[in-house]
Scaffold this active site. Structure first.
Site, PDB file in Angstrom:
ATOM      1  N   GLU A 181       0.835  -1.212   0.000  1.00  0.00           N
ATOM      2  CA  GLU A 181       0.000   0.000   0.000  1.00  0.00           C
ATOM      3  C   GLU A 181       0.869   1.263   0.000  1.00  0.00           C
ATOM      4  O   GLU A 181       2.071   1.204   0.263  1.00  0.00           O
ATOM      5  CB  GLU A 181      -0.926   0.018   1.216  1.00  0.00           C
TER       6      GLU A 181
ATOM      7  N   LYS B  60      -4.220  -0.955  14.273  1.00  0.00           N
ATOM      8  CA  LYS B  60      -3.598   0.047  15.114  1.00  0.00           C
ATOM      9  C   LYS B  60      -4.155   0.009  16.523  1.00  0.00           C
ATOM     10  O   LYS B  60      -5.356  -0.139  16.720  1.00  0.00           O
ATOM     11  CB  LYS B  60      -3.762   1.425  14.483  1.00  0.00           C
TER      12      LYS B  60
END
Ligand code: PSU
Ligand code: MN
Length: 305
Positions: free
Chosen positions: A27, A161
């Site tokens: 990405e 995260k």
């Protein structure tokens, strides 16, 4: 440059796909201004790219360039990624093409869509998006989760995260039917931290990942596979220090009324400042470590075709 359907692919990716050399999609949001500060972002990108090329695989960085959906970029385009600030999630891809956006960096959701369209089976990121704290109020749930359910691609990550609502994120992945595999770990990794307290299925070998994806296809199930790779022990941040900082950053973002796609970049930046930059080397280390695991999985795929 070549083309696979609508996706512009680099010459290296095109020949690798035709001669059976493993290709790994990577990405771009994490390497832009939105993911890491400069110059650490360039360092992170170079470390990931050399991990792929030094180990017999071909990297395909995903992005939108001049309105084209790309997998594999020129060097000048990689430079542009480092400076970019236009975040493209899956729903933005068709608009970015229509509007011929000059440079757009793709999130996990957009990158998985691009990988699937080009027939690339392994994708590497830092950490996926998920359900944010305060979801009841904001409805903020990353498109990454739906993309994992929709595209038959392996997503190699350090989990999600740590500032997300991890238990709810895992519940949602379960509801969506996404297999979540722990790379030599029994717990879902929390990005800067090796553990989250949330049990997942432990695996020891790349072959299990490959077989899981293949079995889903045999059952006509559409989804990909999420692999959670813990950050190396020596690079993990101190959990006692990190959790209070995460809660502080979350409170500040709420007070400032930060919403939508701006939340993730805001918190990443706040944590970098609050940890006096300690979160940055940790972020780089986990990205490189994910890249190493992605190499193992991509090679295993190729050996089975
Ligand atoms: N992990 C990072 N940095 C990032 C991201 C993940 O260390 O910048 C990006 C990824 O591209 C992920 C996106 O797909 O954040 C999720 O954003 P949102 O929460 O708005 O869906
Ligand atoms: Mn969001």
């Amino acid at each position: 440059m070549g083309r696979i359907g609508i996706v512009r692919v680099s010459d290296e990716v095109e020949s690798a796909l035709s001669d059976g050399t493993p290709v790994i999609a990577l990405e771009s949001t994490v390497f832009s201004r939105l993911g890491l500060p400069q110059p650490a972002n360039a360092d992170a990108l170079n470390r990931c790219l050399s991990t792929f090329t030094d180990n017999g695989t071909v990297p395909g960085v995903t992005a939108v360039i001049k309105g084209e959906v790309c997998l594999g970029l020129r060097d000048s385009e990689l430079e542009q990624i480092l400076d970019a600030e236009t975040k493209i999630a899956s729903r933005d891809l068709p608009m970015a093409m229509a509007e011929k956006i000059p440079v757009g960096v793709t999130t996990v959701s957009a990158s998985l869509a691009i990988s699937a369209a080009a027939g690339v089976k392994v994708f590497c990121t830092g950490g996926i998006g998920g359900i944010h704290h305060g979801y009841e109020e904001t409805g903020d749930l990353s498109a990454d989760l739906y993309a994992l359910a929709k595209h038959p691609v392996v997503c190699v990550s350090a989990g999600a995260k740590a500032f997300l609502d991890l238990p709810r994120t895992l519940e949602m992945l379960e509801s969506l039917g996404v297999p979540v595999l722990g790379w030599k770990t029994d717990e879902f990794p929390a990005f800067y931290l090796r553990t989250s307290g949330i049990p997942i299925h432990r695996i020891e070998e790349a072959a299990t990942v490959v077989n899981t994806l293949k079995n889903a296809a045999s059952l006509s199930l559409p989804q990909g596979v999420l692999v959670g790779v813990p950050i190396p022990e020596k690079n993990q941040l101190d959990p006692e220090k990190v959790w209070p900082l995460i809660y502080k950053a979350l409170t500040t973002s709420k007070e400032l009324g930060i919403r939508g796609p701006k939340v993730t970049p805001f918190i990443l930046d706040a944590l970098a400042k609050e940890t006096d930059g300690d979160s940055i080397p940790a972020n780089l280390a986990l990205l490189e470590n994910n890249a190493q695991v992605a190499v193992k999985i991509a090679k295993e795929f190729q050996s089975k075709i």
